[in-house]
Design an enzyme around this catalytic site. Structure first.
Site, short mmCIF file in Angstrom:
data_model
loop_
_atom_site.label_atom_id
_atom_site.label_comp_id
_atom_site.label_asym_id
_atom_site.label_seq_id
_atom_site.Cartn_x
_atom_site.Cartn_y
_atom_site.Cartn_z
CE1 TYR A 57 12.54 29.32 22.78
CE2 TYR A 57 11.49 31.26 21.84
CZ TYR A 57 11.47 29.92 22.15
OH TYR A 57 10.37 29.15 21.83
CG ASP B 26 11.33 25.95 21.19
OD1 ASP B 26 11.53 24.72 21.10
OD2 ASP B 26 10.80 26.47 22.20
CG HIS C 177 -2.50 -9.66 14.16
ND1 HIS C 177 -3.15 -9.65 15.37
CD2 HIS C 177 -3.41 -9.25 13.24
CE1 HIS C 177 -4.40 -9.25 15.18
NE2 HIS C 177 -4.58 -9.02 13.90
CD GLU D 218 18.27 26.26 30.93
OE1 GLU D 218 19.16 26.04 30.08
OE2 GLU D 218 17.06 26.26 30.67
CB ILE E 132 -0.98 0.01 1.21
CG1 ILE E 132 -1.97 1.17 1.13
CG2 ILE E 132 -0.27 0.07 2.55
CD1 ILE E 132 -3.11 0.94 0.22
CD1 TRP F 48 0.05 -0.06 11.61
CD2 TRP F 48 -2.06 -0.58 12.15
NE1 TRP F 48 0.06 -0.68 12.83
CE2 TRP F 48 -1.22 -1.01 13.19
CE3 TRP F 48 -3.43 -0.80 12.26
CZ2 TRP F 48 -1.69 -1.66 14.33
CZ3 TRP F 48 -3.92 -1.43 13.41
CH2 TRP F 48 -3.06 -1.86 14.42
CE1 TYR G 251 -8.92 -7.29 12.54
CE2 TYR G 251 -7.45 -7.34 14.43
CZ TYR G 251 -7.69 -7.61 13.11
OH TYR G 251 -6.71 -8.18 12.33
CB THR H 295 -5.32 2.65 9.28
OG1 THR H 295 -5.97 1.40 9.53
CG2 THR H 295 -6.11 3.78 9.87
#
Ligand SMILES: Cc1cc2nc3c(=O)[nH]c(=O)nc-3n(C[C@H](O)[C@H](O)[C@H](O)COP(=O)(O)OP(=O)(O)OC[C@H]3O[C@@H](n4cnc5c(N)ncnc54)[C@H](O)[C@@H]3O)c2cc1C
Length: 807
Positions: A525, A538, A222, A635, A11, A351, A253, A353
């Site tokens: 910063y 950041d 599985h 710090e 897929i 997956w 499921y 999905t």
């Protein structure tokens, strides 16, 4: 136009070829060792059940895109997606409550989901036992992917645009030249390549080994069975009409296949398989990704299944398999270009999905340099060194299989294998009764039991059962005590690098938004942006010398990015493991630090955002005048060998000043009061600095990546903003990731949420449409099934004048 070779036509590979050719990248060869369009990978036999709901917004959006794409594909006149809806059923009050939380994850990304009554669930799925259920989560657009058919449609579409698909073509080796991929060697000869994308699913580790890459992927078997036709399903006329079903409480499921039911089961012990041991196509009995069924692991499955679907009592199993697919150490896929080899890309552990969504993001990444959605959770370069060891991959992969349907609290750490990493302060933290959670594999105290005595002085509001997990009122007491006196925080787990060498300044100026042309001893910063001005990270840049920078970064993704971009004269080195950091924060921090050094560290001598190399007692340290909790403080960094001495030195001297050790819980509460954002949670590459309230961190002018886009942004026409929501009641606790509502409609989502102990209010930062972002806007936050009123408040709530930090 780059020459691209995609390995694997499952897929992911087929969808990627489709997405790339749609964008005009048509010089593509897809090599597949099996036969088209049923090559024998996981896609070839998976039932294709799609449940879009996911705690990660990115994963949920990948799923949504997959559903949209497959719904629009037709294979011989029939849709590739059967939109039958889904039900997740609850048989206990805890599960029922959790379904409300899951509904919140879904609706905030636009997935239509609601919790329904047992009667309504029964109407949708008449085989269910009504009396066993307390309710169900109903997602109308979930269903069944007809993945094999979709592969063929997407593959043929790519071929019509110029791509080549070659079957019976196994990749044996990958050629490299000058640190780049060059070609793939296959059983059908060599194919030149500028870009190779490994979409090899469970064989991913084997392809990785060809280039010396360890992939954090564990293939696991599985169990899946199909029943013989059941009389209860005889009246259905088409392939599937009943919603797909999950009963997470029993690890099960179900999906309809005509008159049969498929039953999938995660309740058996994990069955890991090494990628090298998967049988080749010509030897495998059915197909390589299917192992022989092991009936002993299936024991219990049908008993549990019958509890919720009584008709299964008489059902006969006629098909059964142990199918293989991939798990990773953190449950996210592997996406992106591997930092170890230019041109080597990966899209694995995906997956069905998420398959088409992942492929779209990969195509955008390859073509535009960045995907639209934030993919930091999935970045192939995110892993810590220990996460790439085979023992760790197997153990954590297996544990993730066991927990796939478990009801997990957002703070819940893995119980094993732990501890993996400890900082140099661990011994002292244990002595103080640290309650440890895990961060990047490190043990990190959330609070300290030794501080229980503070509770007589500092109180916190009560919490509900869910939000009081991994929580203690001591967190609040620590936060308040730090605001009154001083606290010691272990900040070692945050990553640190050195960027050294001639040209380092120019290099950092090019990549970051900061104004770094300041004297050595200064701190800045700033942000890393992509070309679209989306925030990639950041960072805090400490200039230690003319060509010498020490930088606090967020992740290995940042480190790899900077390493890849650095010129030859500039050396980027991860120094996290060899160093330790302590945050000494609180109004008494300066007096305490001053008592240990002969250097002058007064406000005049060591101002806000300045650093000094000095000694605290015997310990050489870099003392940086900043704090992420909005207090006067430092710090403090030193090499790892001095860790205990540093802690003990501060601890001894600190008694006089009311020093306590404080945990991450207090840290987070305090940082949110001060409005400090956390990358990956509060803002991502989907947001620009204006939207995130971080334009102050962007220098005027240009010359940095993303500048052009950033400068073209009109601040008055932003469509979304990060705001500070203040909940009306201090007893309304939310934890993050909840939907934000207005008049019953979803308008946004919460990022970080903590109680602000200093201000006595519950805070939640949230993304909302710009028109609702004004202070005073009345909104609500949906926590499970309750709507808590909240109002957009001042940002930040604590010390907006910065008097604490600057004094
Ligand atoms: C029993 C079972 C049930 C499942 N149920 C669901 C479900 O209900 N919903 C869901 O979303 N997911 C489900 N999954 C998971 C899902 O099937 C897989 O995660 C997904 O199909 C993986 O797709 P892929 O394209 O990455 O890999 P694959 O489909 O495995 O494709 C990889 C391809 O690469 C080829 N390849 C490998 N090595 C080489 C090489 N050296 N040279 C050339 N080609 C190579 C392989 O032949 C293979 O075709 C299930 C899996 C199993 C096993």
């Amino acid at each position: 136009m780059p020459k691209i070779v995609i390995i694997g036509a499952g897929i992911v590979g087929c969808s990627l070829a489709d997405e790339l050719t749609e964008r005009g990248y048509c010089d593509i060869v897809v090599v597949e060792k099996g036969k088209l369009w049923n090559p024998g990978g996981s896609t070839s036999h998976a039932p294709g059940v799609v449940f879009q709901t996911n705690g990660s917004r990115t994963m949920a959006q990948f799923a949504k895109q997959t559903v949209e794409k497959l719904s629009n594909l037709q294979h011989t006149g029939e849709t590739c997606f059967l939109k039958v809806g889904s039900l997740e059923i609850a048989t206990t009050p805890e599960r029922l409550a959790d379904l409300h939380r899951r509904a919140g994850f879904a609706v905030q990304v636009g997935i239509n989901a609601r919790v329904i009554s047992p009667d309504e669930a029964l109407q949708l799925h008449p085989l269910l036992d009504r009396d066993k259920m307390l309710g169900a989560l109903y997602v109308t657009d979930d269903g069944i992917a007809r993945a094999k058919q979709a592969d063929e449609v997407m593959g043929k579409r790519a071929i019509s645009r110029g791509a080549q698909f070659i079957s019976d073509c196994e990749v044996l080796a990958i050629d490299q030249q000058d640190g780049r991929v060059n070609a793939v060697q296959t059983t059908q000869g060599s194919f030149p390549a500028d870009i190779i994308v490994s979409c090899a699913g469970i064989w991913g580790p084997k392809i990785g080994a060809m280039v010396g890459m360890s992939k954090s992927i564990q293939p696991l078997a599985h169990q899946l069975c199909y029943t013989a036709p059941m009389p209860e399903l005889a009246s259905y006329k088409t392939e599937a009409e009943l919603p797909v079903l999950r009963h997470q409480g029993s690890d099960l499921y179900f999906k309809q296949r005509g008159h049969s039911l498929a039953v999938g089961w995660y309740g058996h012990r994990p069955l890991p398989v090494r990628a090298e041991d998967i049988l080749p196509c010509d030897i495998a009995e059915l197909m390589p990704s299917q192992m022989p069924f092991t009936p002993e692991e299936w024991k219990g499955a049908m008993e549990h299944a019958t509890e919720v679907i009584p008709a299964l009592k008489n059902a006969r199993i006629t098909e059964s398999m142990n199918g293989l697919f991939s798990f990773t150490v953190d449950n996210f896929p592997l996406m992106g270009e591997w930092s170890g080899l230019k041109g080597f890309w990966v899209a694995e552990a995906v997956w069905i999905t998420h398959g088409c969504g992942v492929a779209r993001a990969m195509a955008e990444w390859i073509v535009n340099g960045h995907p639209t959605l934030a993919v930091h959770e999935c970045d192939v370069n995110r892993f810590e060194a220990h996460q790439l060891g085979s023992q760790h991959i197997e153990e954590r992969g297996a544990q993730n299989y066991v927990e796939v349907y478990d009801l997990l609290h957002p703070l819940q750490p893995m119980e094993s294998p732990r501890p993996i990493r400890t900082t140099g302060f661990y011994l002292r933290q244990q002595e103080l009764g640290g309650f440890f959670l895990e961060a990047s594999g490190y043990e990190r105290p959330q609070w300290y039991e030794a501080n229980a005595g503070l509770l007589s002085r500092y109180k916190s509001p009560r919490r509900d059962e869910w939000s009081s997990k991994f929580w203690s009122p001591i967190i609040g007491a620590e936060a308040l005590s730090v605001r009154d006196a001083v606290g010691l925080f272990d900040i070692t787990t945050l990553k640190r690098i050195e960027v050294i060498g001639k040209g380092a300044l120019e290099f950092l100026e090019r990549l970051t938004t900061g104004n770094l042309r300041k004297k050595p001893g200064s701190i800045t910063y700033c942000l890393l942006l992509n070309e679209r001005a989306g925030i990639m990270s950041d960072i805090t840049v400490m200039r230690r010398g003319e060509h010498d920078f020490f930088i606090g970064v967020n992740s290995n993704i940042d480190i790899n990015y900077l390493k890849q971009s650095a010129p030859d004269t500039v050396h980027v080195k991860d120094i996290t493991a060899g160093t330790v950091g302590l945050g000494l924060f609180g109004p008494k921090s300066r007096e305490l630090a001053q008592s240990l050094t002969r250097d002058n560290i007064s406000n005049e001598a060591l101002g806000y955002f300045k650093l000094k190399n000095t000694y605290l007692g015997h310990v050489p340290v870099m003392l940086c005048r900043l704090s992420y909790v909005g207090e006067l403080g430092y710090e403090i960094y030193t090499s790892a060998d001095f860790a205990l001495k540093l802690w003990d030195t501060l601890w001894q001297a600190g008694k006089k000043y009311g020093l306590i050790a404080a945990g991450r819980g207090a840290f987070n509460s305090m940082r949110l009061e001060k409005g400090y954002r956390s990358y990956g949670v509060d803002m991502t590459s989907e947001h620009n600095p204006h939207e995130a309230g971080l334009s102050f961190a962007v220098r005027k002018g240009g010359g940095y990546k993303g500048a052009e886009t950033f400068n073209a942004i009109n601040r008055d026409t932003l469509n979304k903003r990060l705001v500070c929501l203040v909940l009306e009641s201090p007893e309304h606790v939310v934890l993050g990731k909840e939907p934000v509502m207005r008049q019953g409609n979803v308008v946004g989502y919460v990022t970080s949420a903590y109680f602000g102990h200093t201000i006595g209010k519950q805070l939640a930062y949230a993304w909302v449409p710009a028109e609702l972002s004004k202070e005073g806007s009345k909104l609500s936050i949906r926590y499970f099934n309750c709507d808590y009123p909240a109002i957009v408040g001042q940002d930040p709530q604590f010390d907006p004048q910065m008097t604490r930090l600057r004094s």
